[in-house]
Design a protein around this motif. Structure first.
Motif, mmCIF file in Angstrom:
data_model
loop_
_atom_site.group_PDB
_atom_site.id
_atom_site.type_symbol
_atom_site.label_atom_id
_atom_site.label_comp_id
_atom_site.label_asym_id
_atom_site.label_seq_id
_atom_site.Cartn_x
_atom_site.Cartn_y
_atom_site.Cartn_z
ATOM 1 N N PRO A 105 -3.454 -24.729 26.624
ATOM 2 C CA PRO A 105 -2.450 -23.665 26.653
ATOM 3 C C PRO A 105 -2.558 -22.712 25.471
ATOM 4 N N PHE A 106 -3.392 -23.057 24.486
ATOM 5 C CA PHE A 106 -3.531 -22.239 23.289
ATOM 6 C C PHE A 106 -4.762 -21.340 23.388
ATOM 7 N N ASN A 107 -4.755 -20.276 22.568
ATOM 8 C CA ASN A 107 -5.859 -19.319 22.568
ATOM 9 C C ASN A 107 -6.672 -19.345 21.281
ATOM 10 N N LEU A 108 -6.020 -19.738 20.197
ATOM 11 C CA LEU A 108 -6.633 -19.552 18.886
ATOM 12 C C LEU A 108 -6.477 -20.810 18.041
ATOM 13 N N TRP A 109 -7.579 -21.208 17.382
ATOM 14 C CA TRP A 109 -7.586 -22.334 16.449
ATOM 15 C C TRP A 109 -7.914 -21.782 15.066
ATOM 16 N N ILE A 110 -6.968 -21.886 14.118
ATOM 17 C CA ILE A 110 -7.184 -21.308 12.791
ATOM 18 C C ILE A 110 -6.965 -22.365 11.712
ATOM 19 N N SER A 111 -7.586 -22.145 10.563
ATOM 20 C CA SER A 111 -7.442 -23.077 9.436
ATOM 21 C C SER A 111 -7.713 -22.337 8.135
ATOM 22 N N ASN A 112 -7.589 -23.077 7.025
ATOM 23 C CA ASN A 112 -7.928 -22.568 5.686
ATOM 24 C C ASN A 112 -7.250 -21.231 5.389
ATOM 25 N N ILE A 113 -5.952 -21.155 5.696
ATOM 26 C CA ILE A 113 -5.220 -19.921 5.416
ATOM 27 C C ILE A 113 -4.893 -19.863 3.930
ATOM 28 N N LYS A 114 -5.247 -18.738 3.322
ATOM 29 C CA LYS A 114 -4.953 -18.524 1.906
ATOM 30 C C LYS A 114 -4.257 -17.173 1.770
ATOM 31 N N THR A 115 -3.351 -17.095 0.824
ATOM 32 C CA THR A 115 -2.649 -15.837 0.608
ATOM 33 C C THR A 115 -2.175 -15.765 -0.833
ATOM 34 N N SER A 116 -1.749 -14.575 -1.240
ATOM 35 C CA SER A 116 -1.220 -14.417 -2.590
ATOM 36 C C SER A 116 -0.141 -15.458 -2.822
ATOM 37 N N GLU A 117 -0.143 -16.084 -3.979
ATOM 38 C CA GLU A 117 0.749 -17.227 -4.211
ATOM 39 C C GLU A 117 2.199 -16.880 -3.911
ATOM 40 N N SER A 118 2.651 -15.709 -4.336
ATOM 41 C CA SER A 118 4.043 -15.324 -4.098
ATOM 42 C C SER A 118 4.316 -15.159 -2.609
ATOM 43 N N LYS A 119 3.310 -14.743 -1.842
ATOM 44 C CA LYS A 119 3.493 -14.556 -0.399
ATOM 45 C C LYS A 119 3.522 -15.902 0.321
ATOM 46 N N PHE A 120 2.781 -16.859 -0.203
ATOM 47 C CA PHE A 120 2.768 -18.190 0.418
ATOM 48 C C PHE A 120 4.159 -18.811 0.385
ATOM 49 N N ASN A 121 4.875 -18.576 -0.703
ATOM 50 C CA ASN A 121 6.195 -19.182 -0.864
ATOM 51 C C ASN A 121 7.309 -18.326 -0.260
ATOM 52 N N ALA A 122 6.956 -17.197 0.313
ATOM 53 C CA ALA A 122 7.964 -16.314 0.905
ATOM 54 C C ALA A 122 8.350 -16.797 2.298
ATOM 55 N N GLU A 123 9.350 -16.137 2.885
ATOM 56 C CA GLU A 123 9.737 -16.446 4.257
ATOM 57 C C GLU A 123 8.736 -15.827 5.217
ATOM 58 N N TRP A 124 8.358 -16.601 6.215
ATOM 59 C CA TRP A 124 7.434 -16.116 7.238
ATOM 60 C C TRP A 124 8.150 -16.104 8.573
ATOM 61 N N PHE A 125 7.756 -15.162 9.419
ATOM 62 C CA PHE A 125 8.400 -14.999 10.709
ATOM 63 C C PHE A 125 7.344 -14.807 11.800
ATOM 64 N N GLU A 126 7.718 -15.136 13.006
ATOM 65 C CA GLU A 126 6.867 -14.887 14.174
ATOM 66 C C GLU A 126 7.590 -13.880 15.064
ATOM 67 N N THR A 127 6.985 -12.738 15.285
ATOM 68 C CA THR A 127 7.620 -11.658 16.028
ATOM 69 C C THR A 127 6.720 -11.226 17.178
ATOM 70 N N GLU A 128 7.303 -11.080 18.330
ATOM 71 C CA GLU A 128 6.574 -10.468 19.447
ATOM 72 C C GLU A 128 6.920 -8.986 19.442
ATOM 73 N N ILE A 129 5.978 -8.209 18.958
ATOM 74 C CA ILE A 129 6.208 -6.776 18.823
ATOM 75 C C ILE A 129 5.831 -6.088 20.128
ATOM 76 N N THR A 130 6.793 -5.394 20.703
ATOM 77 C CA THR A 130 6.548 -4.590 21.903
ATOM 78 C C THR A 130 7.291 -3.275 21.751
ATOM 79 N N GLU A 131 7.121 -2.395 22.720
ATOM 80 C CA GLU A 131 7.766 -1.090 22.674
ATOM 81 C C GLU A 131 9.288 -1.216 22.723
ATOM 82 N N TYR A 132 9.774 -2.336 23.316
ATOM 83 C CA TYR A 132 11.213 -2.456 23.544
ATOM 84 C C TYR A 132 11.873 -3.559 22.717
ATOM 85 N N SER A 133 11.109 -4.468 22.142
ATOM 86 C CA SER A 133 11.748 -5.601 21.467
ATOM 87 C C SER A 133 11.153 -5.846 20.087
ATOM 88 N N TYR A 134 10.769 -4.790 19.391
ATOM 89 C CA TYR A 134 10.094 -4.963 18.118
ATOM 90 C C TYR A 134 10.977 -5.621 17.062
#
Length: 535
Positions: free
Chosen positions: A34-63
């Motif tokens: 049922p999945f499309n993508l397999w990802i690993s080894n995610i790295k980011t700026s230290e301050s961004k890693f500890n920030a709040e993360w969100f999952e958004t479905e961006i569309t023309e009507y529900s951004y």
């Protein structure tokens, strides 16, 4: 230097080499996931890693719809993610965005372990985005699962058309990184371990308050099934199996001049004689490497006396098709797929010298593909929409033993020696005693039922079948598929030790398959009618 084009290791079309190759190129080993993508080894700026993360479905009507997600999980171990059905294109985007706020400089890096081949324009990668509006300015580095490779895609001004630029081939696993340093955006990618293989710097001014994260979308889920579900219904056979080297086959399209690939709408195909290359002093190894560098697969008949793991390797000459899909200059080898000694699909290595030794030029050029190189690649844009009416018409033709390609007599004369649809069972019964060592006709019959089960799942998932009808039809066809498999295996057993009683059982099973399909296919046709499905 090396290159390997994506292929599936578990082809579900296996009766003949060109079907193996088409199935290997179009489909994905993880198609049922049922999945499309397999990802690993995610790295980011230290301050961004500890920030709040969100999952958004961006569309023309529900951004503005935001869903807080598994922050640390997303950014740690191997993750499986489902794409949003949509696209990053035009003036408005429709995609899934896993993101956090970004103030000032920063970066994010990921490794894409596997990207399911749902279609040539599925996209996944990294994005800096000015807002969560569907028409926002953005800059991104994205992978596609096959022919369209790794791209840089941008929207310079809000509400305008997005633009993209191809930068390199997609070879998974692949790593990518996007980094903001003032008004400069650095984009990186690599397919192999070690240093970044591609680095690009773009002047792209972002507002101080922006977003960074992972973007993914797919215009369709397993788009190639649209074609398979519409097709591979009709069968044909020669009434006398002595007439043709391929006694039974799918009526999936017209094959002209031994071109076994042009009938597939997803492929761009070229054919060239090996003798023509030789006359022009073109080295075959260099020619194939150049074709692979252009993202082409190569189907070529080889003398398998010289092909390791091939049917006649080191014992006798045996000419058969093999597909080349990669090379390694350091080891001087090609990646190939073909049949092993026991007609099992095998992936193996062929040295450059072995290829040159195995090339065939024996006076029968063009005879069922011998002496030809078929060079084909995925079409970068083509899509095929499922056609319910055409599927139903082919089912009607099948059950009435009618030639579905009769209108194609403009291109090819009608052959009265050929039987169509359900009548192939009658001629299989007549020929099985003499041709009992040729497993291919019964293998086609078995495979035909496996494709029907795949088709039924497709019809249910796209709401052409209700649950009650699906469960009934799937159970019935599962039983038919098992009978077809048992009959095929009985013939394999008989090849090892001939038994007249087994031939009789095989013929009775074939008659039973015919009777059961004559009973069940009209019920499938009825179940797919719009009025019936709405009841």
């Amino acid at each position: 230097m090396r290159k390997k084009l994506p292929v599936s290791k578990n082809s579900f079309l296996t009766a003949y080499p060109h079907y193996v190759n088409i199935s290997s190129v179009l489909f994905d080993d993880r198609m049922d996931e049922p999945f499309n993508l397999w990802i690993s080894n995610i790295k980011t700026s230290e301050s961004k890693f500890n920030a709040e993360w969100f999952e958004t479905e961006i569309t023309e009507y529900s951004y503005s719809k935001k869903v807080e997600n598994r922050v640390k999980v997303i950014l740690s171990d191997l993750n499986k993610i489902s794409c949003h059905e949509g696209d990053l294109t035009g003036c408005n985007d429709s995609f899934k965005y896993i993101h956090t706020e970004m103030k000032g400089d920063g970066y994010i890096e990921i490794e894409i372990e596997h990207f399911k081949n749902t279609g040539v324009w599925a996209k996944a990668g990294l994005m800096f985005r000015e807002s969560l509006c569907s028409d926002s300015r953005y800059i991104s580095i994205l992978a596609t699962p096959s022919v369209n490779g790794i791209i840089i895609q941008t929207r310079e001004s809000a509400g305008t058309e997005s633009q993209y630029e191809y930068i390199c081939a997609s070879l998974f696993p692949t790593s990518m990184k996007i980094e903001r340093m003032g008004d400069r955006i650095h984009l990186y990618c690599r397919n192999l371990s070690g240093k970044w293989e591609y680095i690009r710097t773009i002047e792209f001014e972002l507002k101080s308050h922006a977003f960074m994260g992972i973007s993914l979308c797919s215009p369709e889920n397993n788009a190639y099934l649209n074609w398979i579900a519409t097709n591979f219904i009709q069968l044909y056979c020669f009434q006398d199996f002595n007439i043709h080297a391929i006694p039974m086959n799918y009526n999936a399209g017209i094959y002209l001049n031994d071109d076994f690939y042009s009938f597939c709408p997803y492929l761009r195909v070229q054919n060239i004689k090996y003798s023509l290359l030789k006359k022009n002093n073109i080295n075959i190894t260099e020619f194939i490497i150049n074709a692979l560098d252009d993202d082409n697969y190569i189907d070529v008949y080889l003398n398998e006396y010289f092909v390791p793991q091939g049917k006649g390797f080191g014992k006798y000459e045996y000419h058969h098709g093999n597909m080349i899909y990669g090379y390694d200059l350091q080891s001087r080898t090609f990646n190939i797929v073909g049949y092993s000694e026991h007609s099992v699909i095998r992936h193996s290595l062929l040295s450059f010298q072995e290829l040159e030794d195995a090339m065939i030029e024996d006076g029968r050029e063009g005879w069922y593909g011998i002496g030809l190189l078929s060079i084909f690649k995925l079409h970068p844009y083509f899509t095929y929409k499922f056609n319910l009416d055409l599927m139903l018409q082919q089912l009607e033709d099948y059950i009435n033993a009618k030639n579905s390609l009769e209108s194609c007599s403009l291109m090819e004369n009608y052959d009265s020696r050929i039987a169509h649809g359900i009548s192939v069972y009658d001629y299989l019964i007549l020929n099985i005693s003499e041709f009992q060592r040729d497993i291919r006709p019964l293998h086609v019959i078995w495979e035909h039922k496996k494709i029907m089960l795949l088709r039924l799942k497709y019809l249910k998932s796209h709401n052409y079948l209700n649950i009650k009808d699906f469960e009934f039809l799937y159970n019935e066809y599962s039983s038919i598929e098992r009978l077809a498999m048992q009959t095929r295996n009985l013939q394999l057993k008989n090849n090892l030790r001939y038994d007249l009683d087994n031939i009789d059982r095989i013929q009775k099973n074939i008659e039973m398959l015919k009777c059961r399909e004559k009973d069940i296919i009209p019920k499938l046709i009825q179940a797919c009618q719009p009025n019936h499905n709405n009841n």
